[in-house]
Scaffold this active site. Structure first.
Site, PDB file in Angstrom:
ATOM      1  CB  THR A 160      -7.954   7.869  -6.464  1.00 41.65           C
ATOM      2  OG1 THR A 160      -7.288   9.123  -6.556  1.00 41.65           O
ATOM      3  CG2 THR A 160      -6.938   6.798  -6.112  1.00 41.65           C
ATOM      4  CB  THR A 161     -12.263   4.949  -5.892  1.00 46.15           C
ATOM      5  OG1 THR A 161     -11.755   5.576  -4.711  1.00 46.15           O
ATOM      6  CG2 THR A 161     -12.844   3.605  -5.497  1.00 46.15           C
ATOM      7  CE1 TYR A 185       7.614   8.937 -12.822  1.00 47.28           C
ATOM      8  CE2 TYR A 185       7.519  10.564 -14.589  1.00 47.28           C
ATOM      9  CZ  TYR A 185       8.175   9.541 -13.935  1.00 47.28           C
ATOM     10  OH  TYR A 185       9.392   9.118 -14.390  1.00 47.28           O
ATOM     11  CE1 TYR A 203      -8.009  13.050  -4.064  1.00 52.28           C
ATOM     12  CE2 TYR A 203      -8.487  12.245  -6.272  1.00 52.28           C
ATOM     13  CZ  TYR A 203      -8.199  11.995  -4.949  1.00 52.28           C
ATOM     14  OH  TYR A 203      -8.098  10.703  -4.503  1.00 52.28           O
ATOM     15  NE  ARG A 253      -3.247   6.148  -5.517  1.00 57.03           N
ATOM     16  CZ  ARG A 253      -3.951   5.021  -5.659  1.00 57.03           C
ATOM     17  NH1 ARG A 253      -4.801   4.645  -4.707  1.00 57.03           N
ATOM     18  NH2 ARG A 253      -3.804   4.274  -6.716  1.00 57.03           N
ATOM     19  CE  LYS A 309     -11.066  12.206  -2.411  1.00 58.24           C
ATOM     20  NZ  LYS A 309     -11.228  11.090  -3.396  1.00 58.24           N
ATOM     21  CB  ILE A 327     -14.833  12.404  -2.277  1.00 58.84           C
ATOM     22  CG1 ILE A 327     -15.566  13.738  -2.431  1.00 58.84           C
ATOM     23  CG2 ILE A 327     -14.909  11.610  -3.583  1.00 58.84           C
ATOM     24  CD1 ILE A 327     -14.976  14.669  -3.501  1.00 58.84           C
TER      25      ILE A 327
END
Length: 304
Positions: free
Chosen positions: A53-54, A116, A142, A147, A171, A213
């Site tokens: 994501t980051t 989505y 993850y 999100r 995660k 993380i």
């Protein structure tokens, strides 16, 4: 099986999720990526992850994601575990990127719940099992429902853990701490649990987590790594003190959508050009002023 047990023991602590640097024109700045990775390893980060994501994966083409993974793997050079993000909302892309991670010699792949399209739990099971079956490297699932719009339920994860020996952990960017506790209850205490929620890094260690993380590691890699080192060495009071010391930084780095504040902060520190690709953009001047003020609590260099 022995390989996966060894991976569980090795991939622990602060696995830093590195941002993807861009030049002013929005093209990849891979030299800055390499510099960041070297800085992280020198600062004590226990592992390196990219294109999570980051790392703005949804703003990258598939070819760019592979290029970032390749450069990062070379930069890490086996000094610490390398765990690239290989997930996508598209199943075939996820298979392709996870196989690329294996080809590159990644220590594990971080595979996000598809976003989505909001799949059912049965569909999520089929998706992750197909990914796990397609490679022999360890997989870290993850889960970030805020999100993705979908929460990977504990019973689904437990089923995957039972049926896929290379799924070694998860995660959890999940603020539901009851859910997180039930992950280890149902998957076993030897299942690697990583915090993706900054304020839960210490609490997750306390219930048996393997590490974090955390986006905050981009700005304070030494302190985030030190928190984990203190915990694993049994110095829980020091770890708790670092937990509270990092809270103002954790808070300000999420005043806007990640990784916008992180990139702004790294720009202030002179590490990168604070460039994001639309539809993401840098935070407002007001938020940038807040970031600058908080940074002064942690760094001695000028952040004007």
């Amino acid at each position: 099986m022995q390989r996966y047990e060894e991976a569980k023991k090795r991939i622990r602590g602060s696995i830093a999720p590195i941002i993807t640097p861009f030049f002013e024109d929005g093209t990849l700045d891979l030299d800055s990526l390499e510099n960041l990775i070297n800085w992280h390893i020198e600062s004590g980060s226990h592992g390196i992850s990219v294109t999570g994501t980051t790392g703005e994966p949804s703003s990258l083409t598939i070819d760019e994601r592979v290029r970032v993974m390749e450069r990062a793997k070379d930069a890490v050079g086996g000094r610490v575990p390398f765990v690239p993000g290989s997930g996508s909302t598209n199943h075939e892309e996820t298979l392709y990127l996870t196989k690329k991670a294996e080809e590159l010699g990644a220590d594990a792949a971080l595979v996000i719940v598809p976003y989505y399209n909001k799949p059912s739990q049965h569909a999520l099971y089929k998706h992750f099992k197909a990914v796990a079956d397609s490679v022999s490297i360890p997989i870290i699932v993850y889960n970030i429902p805020g999100r993705t719009g979908t929460n990977l339920e504990v019973k689904t994860l437990a089923r995957l853990n039972e049926d896929c020996p290379n799924i070694i952990g998860v995660k959890e960017s999940n603020k539901d701490f009851e859910h997180v506790n039930r992950v280890l209850l149902n998957c076993g205490r030897d299942f690697n649990l990583y915090s993706g929620i900054e304020l839960l890094c210490y609490p997750m260690l306390a219930i048996g987590g393997a590490g974090s993380i955390s986006a905050t590691a981009n700005i304070a890699p030494g302190k985030v790594a030190e928190l984990h080192d203190a915990w694993f060495e049994g110095n829980h009071e020091k770890a708790l003190s670092l937990h509270y010391e990092l809270m103002p930084l954790n808070d300000v780095l999420f005043r806007d959508t990640n990784p916008a504040p992180v990139k702004a902060a790294l720009g202030m520190l002179g590490k990168i050009k604070p460039v994001l690709r639309l539809p993401m953009d840098v935070p407002s001047k007001e938020i940038q002023d807040e970031i600058r003020q908080v940074l002064r609590q942690y760094v001695e260099v000028s952040v004007e």
